[in-house]
Structure formats: structure tokens, C-alpha cells
Write a protein that holds these residues in place. Structure first.
Motif, PDB file in Angstrom:
ATOM      1  N   THR A  69      64.511  14.514 -38.612  1.00 39.61           N
ATOM      2  CA  THR A  69      63.081  14.357 -38.157  1.00 39.61           C
ATOM      3  C   THR A  69      62.552  15.069 -36.700  1.00 39.61           C
ATOM      4  O   THR A  69      61.429  15.343 -36.435  1.00 39.61           O
ATOM      5  CB  THR A  69      62.464  12.998 -38.269  1.00 39.61           C
ATOM      6  N   ILE A  70      63.722  15.130 -35.840  1.00 35.98           N
ATOM      7  CA  ILE A  70      63.488  15.812 -34.488  1.00 35.98           C
ATOM      8  C   ILE A  70      64.854  16.655 -34.032  1.00 35.98           C
ATOM      9  O   ILE A  70      65.813  16.020 -34.352  1.00 35.98           O
ATOM     10  CB  ILE A  70      63.236  14.754 -33.584  1.00 35.98           C
ATOM     11  N   HIS A  71      64.583  17.725 -33.884  1.00 43.19           N
ATOM     12  CA  HIS A  71      65.910  18.627 -33.444  1.00 43.19           C
ATOM     13  C   HIS A  71      66.009  18.405 -32.079  1.00 43.19           C
ATOM     14  O   HIS A  71      65.194  18.544 -31.078  1.00 43.19           O
ATOM     15  CB  HIS A  71      65.638  19.853 -33.848  1.00 43.19           C
ATOM     16  N   HIS A  72      67.204  18.356 -31.544  1.00 45.28           N
ATOM     17  CA  HIS A  72      67.468  18.253 -30.083  1.00 45.28           C
ATOM     18  C   HIS A  72      66.724  17.403 -29.517  1.00 45.28           C
ATOM     19  O   HIS A  72      65.875  17.744 -28.401  1.00 45.28           O
ATOM     20  CB  HIS A  72      67.676  19.585 -29.469  1.00 45.28           C
ATOM     21  N   ASP A  73      66.567  16.109 -29.831  1.00 48.90           N
ATOM     22  CA  ASP A  73      65.688  15.243 -29.065  1.00 48.90           C
ATOM     23  C   ASP A  73      65.772  14.925 -27.576  1.00 48.90           C
ATOM     24  O   ASP A  73      66.791  14.618 -27.237  1.00 48.90           O
ATOM     25  CB  ASP A  73      65.496  13.884 -29.989  1.00 48.90           C
ATOM     26  N   VAL A  74      64.772  15.154 -26.956  1.00 53.58           N
ATOM     27  CA  VAL A  74      64.630  14.806 -25.489  1.00 53.58           C
ATOM     28  C   VAL A  74      63.593  14.007 -24.987  1.00 53.58           C
ATOM     29  O   VAL A  74      63.210  14.039 -23.873  1.00 53.58           O
ATOM     30  CB  VAL A  74      64.692  16.303 -24.544  1.00 53.58           C
ATOM     31  N   TRP A  75      62.992  13.236 -26.232  1.00 49.96           N
ATOM     32  CA  TRP A  75      61.568  12.452 -25.873  1.00 49.96           C
ATOM     33  C   TRP A  75      62.054  11.213 -26.253  1.00 49.96           C
ATOM     34  O   TRP A  75      61.035  10.278 -26.401  1.00 49.96           O
ATOM     35  CB  TRP A  75      60.505  13.003 -26.771  1.00 49.96           C
TER      36      TRP A  75
END
Length: 729
Positions: free
Chosen positions: A319-325
Motif C-alpha cells: 500500500t506504500i512503496h519505500h515508506d518514509v512517513w
């Protein structure tokens, strides 16, 4: 507040909604006969928070009154109870603020037994104990006399006799399993706990864990153990090993040896008939900088369908690619059967922190409605970071939370000077996109780190296909800072302590020990801890705080010198550890803390509502109604319905009701599930930051809620309160 089209009035819409829902409700109620108990966290293994009970309904809910109150007796400063209790054979099983497991008579709240994990078999205190949050327990029975409760405290998974509260010593090692086990040697001395209970499949208990959110962090693997012996049966590596699916989504082929997280902390749901367990995962570590974990990072931020017999992947969706959040999937998904244009689809619905609902065919992972990979900002000032150029955006269902903060929706309830202050600050922050990159000037995270949706999860009515989700609508600010991990010159203890604090503690406790959001201030820590107790705390961790076992004794002393203001120790020379830091130990950035974007008065910088409750018809993906949830007393007195942040989910019933506590105004409420009209509310002894349970004992229906407070700077409580209709005279 209702969400309306431009060509239809509120009253007309309510009548249409009522008519549609009543018809569909009557036509489908025969399918709900299996949902009459609350023996599983979230109501059942489908995790739909639904009960087919109707003794309490829209016509009589206003008559609810307290039936019994149970006091755990062990609340402390900032303790919480986030437990959704279960009820089996007229016995309620819950957990206290200090993680004691207990059994009550569910009809009157009288205690039957208590298991205290702090005590050994002789009743002696074991020693210092790391307190984590516990949200529930798991029940297993062989159908005869073998009845077990599994629950986690600290890093231990306990197996307790459900009849008498005694450890079943044939399980694991003398009745428990160390959750560090089977995660590999790197994880043995790192923080591992379990906040959400596991799920039973046949003779297996499947578990996930909470791990640290900064380096170093333990592996987030999902594991299945034999319920009788505690022997490991299978492991699913959430960060793939060589030769496993998803391995090539990590540019560094050695990432699995060093990177932690991607953990299933939010629990599971299950299609028991088909033997499929659905696993939502969190972010890979470090949460806000991915320069050392380049690539899309499977299976982080993914919904994964596993074969419950062996842990093999059936399908997945990230659901999120490469999450930084820090946009973990915050709750287990709900299972239901949709009816779209006359076609039945067995589906799985995943709510998210971002306000999206991802809806899939639960057998093959095919999206029920189109999901588009849309371009997102990729320009970042953080050296080494490479962001994903696209992110998946569902076309339907419609988003249930606000996703962008602008000058047009700032809080205008406050004085002009305060409004101008937040407007000025907003202009300095990156805030123009849901996926604005983390930055050193500050980036708006909206919805915030706690959602949108959070760990309470949604309720889904299987008879109508309607999903009910409560949401936080509060912006936060993420500010990144470069980090100097190793001293370049000789340091005294104070200088080393400040450096170590910035590296390991600042992201939770703020730049000046002031605390942030749900993390306490440490400015008066020297009044609570001495050097010995502080170093023990840092080593063991407590509640949401991980254990920092990677720090040397000298480093812990340096931290104590700064955080406890130990003047005599601060001037001493700091002896630099001999071990050399690798790149995996040296994330080049940290953040200034989990900071909400607030006005000078302490209110969210966005215009209300700050908490909402939304009904979404999943067969169409359209919102049926959306109301404000909760109140600030001072604004309510002025006739302004603001909503509040909320933690804990709703429960939906066959009686036409939606029960929810969750808000910071310490109330429990019942809404008409078809219209969103508030029908009943009651005051609680402390905030009910938990999901209610609804059950029947001796032909009488009850609604019970854990009232633990503790979050949002609210007073901690120790009670479970059950409500019921008055007995007929």
C-alpha cells in the motif's frame, strides 16, 4: 457533519439511506447467525466487530445503564488499557494496566482469578519488568477440557489455563515463549514485544510483534507455534531472504541481515474455511529515512495473504512503496462478501492511516475497484534518499479523512494572533502533497502519524456491506536533522549524553526533553529516577519505549548524566566504546519528534472536525454518512462540535446500533448505524481508548468497555464498565 452531493438535501439523503439500508438489512439478516459471541479479539476471526444481537436496539438504547464495574486496582502514572476483552462460556478475559491477566464473571464483573506475570510460581517478584501495551488475548480450546489463554507481557508469550489462571508449564519453557526466539541472532538483544493478540488456526497460534522504529531493530517475522508444545511450526520473513519472493525489491542484497521492522504489530484476520491468514505490516526501519534500504521494500507496508498451514505467500499488495512517513497498516483488515452488480465477491477491506480503504478479492488479491499508481514528489534534500516515483491510490472507496492541509482549512476558531502564527508556520513547511518528502524545514503529515484510521480498526456489517471507521483528522510535523553518531573529539559525559539523546531519544521525546504527542516529558525525570533505576529502564524498556540493549554501560551513564542532570557525573570524561559503527548503525538523519501541528492554545492547527466517524457502502465505494466524533467541553459549551482524537474502534450490531468510545472526552456513544444519528451517550470513569465488546450472558445483552485513559495526557484509569438494559419489574 454529513457528506452531501450538490443536488440533494440532507433530509432526502437520510431518507434514501434509511430506505436502502433497511431493505438490505431485512433481506440479509439470515446470514448473520454465526456472529452471536465475542470469543475473538475484534469479535471474530473475520475481524468485522459485528454481533448479531438485537436485545439492545434503536428503540431502547437510551435506557442503557451501568450493569457492573470492575476495578483492576493497578493503574499508575500514564498507564493505559487498550484491551478489547473476550467472553467465553460466560467468563470475560481481560488485562489490567500493569499487564495482569484476569477472568471475571461476565454477568456481574466478579473476579474469578488473576495471573500476574511479575510473579514466579512461588509468588515471588521476578525482578524488573518491561511494560508494553496489551490490546487483548487469544482463546484456544480442543473442544473438551483443554482451554487456554495466550497473551503477551514484555517479551513473553504466556500460555495460561483458562479455568484457573495457572501457567500451563508444558507449553514453551515453563509456560511461555520468549518472543526473541526464532528471529535470528541479531534480534536476541533488541526490543521485541507483542501489543495485539495472535490468532488461532487449528493447533497453531500465529503471532506478530512490535519492534523498535529506529536502528537497530529486530526482524518483524510472522511466526506460528504449536498451541500445546510451543514448538515453532513456520516462519514468514517479512524482509525476504535470498531466494524468497520480494528479495529483489531491496537494492542491497544484505538488507535482510541488518534492517528490522516490516512487522505485523496490528494483528490478523482469517478466512478459516480456506486456511488463509491476512497479515498487515508496518514500515521498515528507520521509519523516516530509507537511504540505507533503497527499493520498494517488500513486505513492508503490505497486506499479505498467507497459507495458515505453512506460512507461504498466496498474494500480497503493497500500500506504500519505500515508506518514509511511518504509514504502517494500523489494523487487521475485515473480511466480508460484497455484492457488486449482482456478483458476489469474497473480499478483504484494509483501512489505512492515510484515509484510504484498499478493497481486494480475498482469494487472489485482485482490487475490487481500480487502484492507480500515481506520480508523487521525489525531490528530496536528504542525501542518499531515493523515493518511489509513484504510490498506489484507490479510485474507490472514497477517502474517509482529510489529506491536505492548506491555508484554506486552518483553524479559525482561535484568536487572530494565533491564526497568523499557524499560517506563518505552515508557509515554512512542505505541505502541498500527501506524499511530500521528509525535510529539514519540516513536512506536514496529514493525516497524522496516528491516522486517519488507527489500531482500533473498522466495523463492517456483513448483512449490508457497510464499513464504519473512526478517524483522527489532526496534522503533525516531521522535521529531520542530520546526526553525528560518533564523537570526533574527546567528550565529557554531558556532551556524549546530549549526542546520544539526539540519536536515540529525540524522535520521541523532543529536542529539549519536553515530550511530544503520546510520549512524556523527561524534564523532571530526575525526580522519578536515580542513575541505577534509569539505566535499568533504558536496558529493559517500558510500554511504548523500546529497550536500548545495544548501548554500552558507559553510554547509558552518559545519557543519565544529561537526562537526570547529574552535575557531578557530567564533567567526567566519556570513554568511547571500542566497537566500530557500521553504516547500518549510523543512520545519517533523525527527527525532532512526533510533533502535532498545534495552535498556541494547544488545539489542532486544522479546522475541525478533529475526529470523525464515517459509514462507507463498500458495494459502491460511496460514503453514506459522516459525522463528527467527540467534543472539547470548552467548545461544546459554545455550541461548537469539534470532534477529538480517538483511539479504539467501533462495534456494529444487528439491533441497528454502532457503539464506540475512543474519544478524549471520556464518553461511550451509540449511533443509529443507518443514519449516523446519536442515540445515547454515557460518561466513563476514564477515557475508553479501546474497542467495546458486546455479548450475551443468561439471555441478557451487555456492552463492556475498558476505561484506561493515559493517552493524550488524560488521567489513567483502571476500570472495565459494562452497560445493559434495566431488568424488567
Amino acid at each position: 457533519m454529513l457528506v452531501l452531493g450538490s443536488s440533494i438535501t440532507a433530509s432526502c439523503l437520510r431518507l434514501l439511506v434509511i430506505g436502502f439500508c433497511c431493505y438490505h438489512f431485512i433481506a440479509c439478516t439470515s446470514h448473520s447467525s454465526n456472529y452471536t459471541t465475542w470469543q475473538v479479539y475484534g469479535g471474530n476471526k473475520e475481524n468485522n466487530h459485528y454481533v448479531a444481537l438485537a436485545q439492545i436496539d434503536t428503540s431502547n438504547v437510551a435506557s442503557l445503564q451501568p450493569a457492573w464495574i470492575y476495578h483492576c486496582g493497578d493503574a499508575g502514572a500514564s498507564t493505559q488499557i487498550q484491551v478489547n476483552p473476550i467472553i467465553v462460556d460466560s467468563i470475560l478475559y481481560g488485562v489490567s494496566p500493569q499487564l495482569k491477566l484476569f477472568a471475571l464473571n461476565a454477568a456481574n464483573g466478579r473476579q474469578k482469578w488473576v495471573f500476574n506475570p511479575l510473579l514466579d510460581t512461588l509468588g515471588k517478584v521476578k525482578g524488573y519488568f518491561s511494560m508494553n501495551v496489551c490490546r487483548g488475548v487469544t482463546y484456544y480450546s480442543d473442544g473438551n477440557n483443554d482451554k487456554r489463554i495466550f497473551y503477551s507481557a514484555s517479551s513473553q508469550l504466556y500460555c495460561v489455563n483458562a479455568t484457573n489462571g495457572q501457567l500451563i508449564t508444558s507449553f514453551g519453557t515453563n509456560g511461555s515463549i520468549d518472543l526473541h526466539n526464532d528471529l535470528g541472532p541479531r534480534s536476541q538483544n533488541l526490543y521485541v514485544a507483542s501489543t495485539t493478540p495472535g490468532i488461532i488456526y487449528k493447533n497453531l497460534i500465529i503471532i506478530g510483534t512490535r519492534v523498535a522504529e529506529e536502528m537497530p531493530a529486530a526482524s518483524g517475522d510472522v511466526r506460528a507455534y504449536d498451541v500445546h508444545t510451543g514448538q515453532l511450526q513456520w516462519v514468514f520473513h517479512t524482509i525476504p531472504h535470498p531466494g524468497e519472493p520480494g528479495f529483489n525489491t531491496w537494492h542491497d542484497s544484505t538488507a535482510y541481515l541488518h534492517v528490522g521492522g516490516a512487522n505485523a504489530w496490528a494483528g490478523f484476520s482469517m478466512d478459516e474455511k480456506r486456511g488463509i491468514v491476512y497479515v498487515p505490516t508496518g514500515s521498515a526501519v528507520y521509519d523516516f529515512f530509507g537511504g540505507l534500504r533503497l527499493g520498494n521494500n517488500l513486505f513492508a507496508n503490505s497486506l499479505i495473504a498467507l497459507n495458515a498451514n505453512n506460512g507461504k505467500v498466496i498474494w500480497h499488495y503493497q500500500t506504500i512503496h519505500h515508506d518514509v512517513w511511518d504509514r504502517d497498516l494500523p489494523t487487521a483488515p475485515a473480511l466480508l462478501t460484497l455484492n457488486i452488480n449482482g456478483k458476489k465477491i469474497d473480499a478483504v477491506a484494509q483501512t489505512t492511516k492515510t484515509g484510504f480503504v484498499f478493497l481486494f478479492n480475498r482469494l487472489n488479491g485482485a482490487p475490487v475497484f481500480p487502484i492507480q499508481e500515481q506520480p508523487v514528489p521525489v525531490n528530496t534534500e536528504l542525501k542518499g534518499e531515493v523515493l518511489s516515483p509513484t504510490q498506489p491510490i484507490p479510485t474507490l472507496p472514497i477517502t474517509f479523512a482529510g489529506q491536505q492541509l492548506t491555508s484554506n482549512n486552518l483553524n479559525n476558531l482561535v484568536p487572530d494572533s494565533s491564526y497568523n502564527d499557524i499560517a506563518t508556520r505552515l508557509s515554512r513547511y512542505a505541505h502541498h502533497h500527501l506524499f511530500s518528502p521528509p525535510s529539514t524545514q519540516g513536512t506536514i503529515i496529514f493525516p497524522g502519524f496516528d491516522g486517519g484510521a488507527e489500531w482500533g480498526g473498522p466495523a463492517v456489517d456483513p448483512t449490508t456491506g457497510i464499513l464504519y471507521v473512526n478517524a483522527n483528522e489532526v496534522p503533525w510535523v516531521l522535521t529531520m536533522l542530520p546526526v553525528n553518531h560518533a564523537a570526533t573529539t574527546a567528550e565529557n559525559m554531558l556532551q556524549a549524553g546530549i549526542r546520544l539523546y539526539k540519536t536515540h531519544c529525540m524522535s520521541c521525546h523532543g529536542t529539549n526533553l519536553q515530550g511530544s504527542s503520546n510520549y512524556p516529558s523527561l524534564q523532571q525525570a530526575n525526580q522519578k529516577y536515580n542513575e541505577v533505576s534509569f539505566e535499568k529502564l533504558v536496558t529493559s524498556g517500558r510500554r511504548m519505549m523500546p529497550a536500548f540493549t545495544q548501548l554500552t554501560a558507559e553510554e547509558k551513564k552518559a545519557l543519565a548524566s544529561y537526562m537526570l542532570n547529574l552535575k557531578l557525573l557530567q564533567a567526567n570524561k566519556f570513554i568511547k566504546p571500542k566497537q566500530q559503527l557500521t553504516k547500518w548503525d549510523s543512520i545519517p538523519y533523525t527527527s525532532t519528534g512526533y510533533n502535532k501541528f498545534l495552535t498556541k492554545e494547544g488545539y489542532p492547527a486544522v479546522a475541525p472536525p478533529w475526529g470523525t466517524l464515517t459509514a462507507i457502502q463498500l458495494n459502491s465505494g460511496k460514503i453514506l454518512w459522516k459525522d463528527t466524533l467527540g467534543d472539547y467541553p470548552e467548545w461544546k459549551a459554545k455550541g461548537i462540535h469539534t470532534g477529538t482524537e480517538n483511539y479504539g474502534g467501533p462495534v456494529v450490531t444487528e439491533g441497528g446500533l454502532l457503539f464506540i468510545a475512543a474519544t478524549s472526552d471520556a464518553k461511550i456513544r451509540a449511533f443509529n448505524k443507518r443514519t449516523g444519528v446519536l442515540l445515547w451517550e454515557a460518561d466513563l470513569p476514564a477515557c475508553g481508548f479501546a474497542t467495546p465488546a458486546v455479548y450475551v450472558v443468561n439471555s441478557k445483552q451487555y456492552v463492556v468497555i475498558a476505561c484506561g485513559g493515559g493517552k493524550l495526557n488524560k488521567t489513567s484509569g483502571d476500570s472495565y464498565v459494562a452497560f445493559a438494559l434495566p431488568d424488567k419489574k
